[in-house]
Write a protein that holds these residues in place. Structure first.
Motif, PDB file in Angstrom:
ATOM      1  N   ALA A 162     -11.131 -43.505  72.740  1.00  0.00           N
ATOM      2  CA  ALA A 162     -10.437 -44.702  72.263  1.00  0.00           C
ATOM      3  C   ALA A 162      -9.142 -44.909  73.054  1.00  0.00           C
ATOM      4  CB  ALA A 162     -10.143 -44.571  70.778  1.00  0.00           C
ATOM      5  N   PRO A 163      -8.645 -46.138  73.106  1.00  0.00           N
ATOM      6  CA  PRO A 163      -7.543 -46.461  74.028  1.00  0.00           C
ATOM      7  C   PRO A 163      -6.174 -45.952  73.627  1.00  0.00           C
ATOM      8  CG  PRO A 163      -8.170 -48.396  72.749  1.00  0.00           C
ATOM      9  CD  PRO A 163      -9.189 -47.336  72.443  1.00  0.00           C
ATOM     10  N   GLU A 164      -5.946 -45.625  72.341  1.00  0.00           N
ATOM     11  CA  GLU A 164      -4.595 -45.307  71.890  1.00  0.00           C
ATOM     12  C   GLU A 164      -4.487 -43.855  71.436  1.00  0.00           C
ATOM     13  OE1 GLU A 164      -3.775 -47.911  68.645  1.00  0.00           O
ATOM     14  OE2 GLU A 164      -3.971 -49.743  69.829  1.00  0.00           O
ATOM     15  N   PRO A 165      -3.332 -43.206  71.672  1.00  0.00           N
ATOM     16  CA  PRO A 165      -3.074 -41.911  71.030  1.00  0.00           C
ATOM     17  C   PRO A 165      -3.063 -42.090  69.512  1.00  0.00           C
ATOM     18  CG  PRO A 165      -1.445 -42.362  72.741  1.00  0.00           C
ATOM     19  CD  PRO A 165      -2.204 -43.628  72.522  1.00  0.00           C
ATOM     20  N   CYS A 166      -3.585 -41.111  68.807  1.00  0.00           N
ATOM     21  CA  CYS A 166      -3.676 -41.231  67.349  1.00  0.00           C
ATOM     22  C   CYS A 166      -2.309 -41.050  66.693  1.00  0.00           C
ATOM     23  CB  CYS A 166      -4.658 -40.195  66.809  1.00  0.00           C
ATOM     24  SG  CYS A 166      -4.888 -40.290  65.028  1.00  0.00           S
ATOM     25  N   ASP A 167      -2.005 -41.912  65.722  1.00  0.00           N
ATOM     26  CA  ASP A 167      -0.735 -41.823  65.003  1.00  0.00           C
ATOM     27  C   ASP A 167      -0.586 -40.500  64.265  1.00  0.00           C
ATOM     28  OD1 ASP A 167      -0.076 -44.380  65.818  1.00  0.00           O
ATOM     29  OD2 ASP A 167      -0.781 -45.338  63.970  1.00  0.00           O
ATOM     30  N   GLN A 168      -1.689 -39.994  63.716  1.00  0.00           N
ATOM     31  CA  GLN A 168      -1.643 -38.825  62.844  1.00  0.00           C
ATOM     32  C   GLN A 168      -2.099 -37.536  63.517  1.00  0.00           C
ATOM     33  OE1 GLN A 168      -0.331 -39.313  59.780  1.00  0.00           O
ATOM     34  NE2 GLN A 168      -0.099 -41.475  60.298  1.00  0.00           N
ATOM     35  N   ALA A 169      -2.705 -37.638  64.694  1.00  0.00           N
ATOM     36  CA  ALA A 169      -3.212 -36.457  65.396  1.00  0.00           C
ATOM     37  C   ALA A 169      -2.895 -36.617  66.880  1.00  0.00           C
ATOM     38  CB  ALA A 169      -4.718 -36.308  65.184  1.00  0.00           C
ATOM     39  N   PRO A 170      -1.773 -36.084  67.340  1.00  0.00           N
ATOM     40  CA  PRO A 170      -1.288 -36.349  68.701  1.00  0.00           C
ATOM     41  C   PRO A 170      -2.289 -36.004  69.808  1.00  0.00           C
ATOM     42  CG  PRO A 170       0.414 -35.288  67.393  1.00  0.00           C
ATOM     43  CD  PRO A 170      -0.831 -35.268  66.567  1.00  0.00           C
ATOM     44  N   MET A 171      -3.173 -35.052  69.561  1.00  0.00           N
ATOM     45  CA  MET A 171      -4.149 -34.686  70.587  1.00  0.00           C
ATOM     46  C   MET A 171      -5.381 -35.591  70.555  1.00  0.00           C
ATOM     47  SD  MET A 171      -2.638 -32.321  72.156  1.00  0.00           S
ATOM     48  CE  MET A 171      -3.964 -31.692  73.213  1.00  0.00           C
ATOM     49  N   GLY A 172      -5.510 -36.413  69.504  1.00  0.00           N
ATOM     50  CA  GLY A 172      -6.675 -37.273  69.352  1.00  0.00           C
ATOM     51  C   GLY A 172      -6.387 -38.710  69.734  1.00  0.00           C
ATOM     52  N   ARG A 173      -7.381 -39.558  69.540  1.00  0.00           N
ATOM     53  CA  ARG A 173      -7.296 -40.972  69.915  1.00  0.00           C
ATOM     54  C   ARG A 173      -7.659 -41.839  68.709  1.00  0.00           C
ATOM     55  NH1 ARG A 173      -4.608 -41.183  74.468  1.00  0.00           N
ATOM     56  NH2 ARG A 173      -5.505 -43.220  74.919  1.00  0.00           N
ATOM     57  N   HIS A 227     -16.256 -42.738  68.639  1.00  0.00           N
ATOM     58  CA  HIS A 227     -15.810 -41.621  67.804  1.00  0.00           C
ATOM     59  C   HIS A 227     -14.881 -42.070  66.688  1.00  0.00           C
ATOM     60  CE1 HIS A 227     -11.712 -41.552  69.458  1.00  0.00           C
ATOM     61  NE2 HIS A 227     -12.233 -41.740  70.669  1.00  0.00           N
ATOM     62  N   GLY A 228     -14.564 -41.120  65.810  1.00  0.00           N
ATOM     63  CA  GLY A 228     -13.716 -41.405  64.672  1.00  0.00           C
ATOM     64  C   GLY A 228     -12.232 -41.265  64.963  1.00  0.00           C
ATOM     65  N   TYR A 229     -11.447 -41.616  63.985  1.00  0.00           N
ATOM     66  CA  TYR A 229      -9.984 -41.578  64.056  1.00  0.00           C
ATOM     67  C   TYR A 229      -9.499 -40.149  64.282  1.00  0.00           C
ATOM     68  CZ  TYR A 229      -5.171 -42.288  62.305  1.00  0.00           C
ATOM     69  OH  TYR A 229      -3.815 -42.352  62.148  1.00  0.00           O
ATOM     70  N   GLY A 230      -8.673 -39.963  65.303  1.00  0.00           N
ATOM     71  CA  GLY A 230      -8.101 -38.652  65.571  1.00  0.00           C
ATOM     72  C   GLY A 230      -8.966 -37.735  66.407  1.00  0.00           C
ATOM     73  N   ALA A 231     -10.140 -38.217  66.836  1.00  0.00           N
ATOM     74  CA  ALA A 231     -11.035 -37.430  67.682  1.00  0.00           C
ATOM     75  C   ALA A 231     -10.976 -37.988  69.103  1.00  0.00           C
ATOM     76  CB  ALA A 231     -12.460 -37.466  67.125  1.00  0.00           C
ATOM     77  N   ASP A 232     -11.991 -37.669  69.909  1.00  0.00           N
ATOM     78  CA  ASP A 232     -12.118 -38.281  71.229  1.00  0.00           C
ATOM     79  C   ASP A 232     -13.596 -38.265  71.607  1.00  0.00           C
ATOM     80  OD1 ASP A 232     -12.750 -35.706  72.208  1.00  0.00           O
ATOM     81  OD2 ASP A 232     -10.727 -35.357  72.938  1.00  0.00           O
ATOM     82  N   GLY A 233     -13.897 -38.684  72.833  1.00  0.00           N
ATOM     83  CA  GLY A 233     -15.289 -38.813  73.234  1.00  0.00           C
ATOM     84  C   GLY A 233     -16.082 -37.530  73.178  1.00  0.00           C
TER      85      GLY A 233
END
Length: 214
Positions: free
Chosen positions: A53-64, A23-29
């Protein structure tokens, strides 16, 4: 170990192929797994999985995120995909082993940052994949591709010409770089499409996978 939503083969039998969505930045599976539901009747012996993705997103706390990405900077992207690649490789190894499949049975489908990961990881797998589909992506570190590629799977690139996030010039840069490195790359530009996947892109992706997953 990363994980995410899965779809078993539509025919109810054992999986003969595996499609992994990145998936893309700030999304999830969950963002891409619906594509698997759309494609499943067309690929009835295929299992689908869309890891978070393994990390919490810097710009979208609910995403990865696969790696930090605040700006489109080629050097940062090249370093980011390189650092994130081992996590993706370990996930692919585990999924293939659990299904009794090999890289020849595997296709990667990525969107945006996930497409950057697919285009980096796929060619560097120890054996050639069946194929790679990149939606709204970018080829990181093209100057290293020919030297580092262990296999040269077929690639489909799809991009919108109105993409404000990853400009379509990323596709036009990737096509000659892939060709120079010896890859068979197909591509499609969707008129008026911004940062997303349209119906034409879905149809092209399904047709490509039906052709390469044999």
């Amino acid at each position: 170990m990363i994980d995410g939503p899965r779809i078993p083969p539509a025919n109810g039998g054992p999986a003969r192929h595996l499609v992994v969505f990145l998936h893309g930045y700030g999304a999830d599976g969950n963002d891409l797994i619906d594509i698997g539901r759309h494609w499943s009747p067309l690929l009835p012996d295929t299992a689908f999985v869309s890891p978070n993705a393994p990390e919490p997103c810097d710009q979208a706390p609910m995403g990865r995120q696969w790696f930090p990405l605040s700006v489109i900077d080629m050097d940062l992207i090249a370093e980011g995909v390189r650092q994130a690649a081992p996590v993706v490789d370990a996930f692919l190894d585990a999924e293939l082993a659990s299904l009794g499949l090999t890289d020849a049975n595997l296709a990667l489908v990525g969107f945006s940052q996930g497409a950057m990961m697919a285009l980096h990881v796929g060619p560097r797998r120890p054996a050639p994949l069946a194929g790679i589909v990149s939606y709204s992506g970018m080829l990181a570190g093209p100057e290293r591709l020919a030297e580092e590629a262990a296999g040269k799977p077929p690639v489909l690139l799809v991009h919108g010409d109105a993409d404000p996030i990853v400009p379509v010039m990323a596709l036009h840069g990737a096509v000659p770089a892939l060709a120079e490195a010896g890859f068979a790359a197909e591509w499609h530009v969707s008129p008026g499409l911004e940062h997303g996947i349209d119906g034409a892109g879905l149809q092209l992706g399904a047709a490509f996978l039906r052709r390469v997953l044999v």
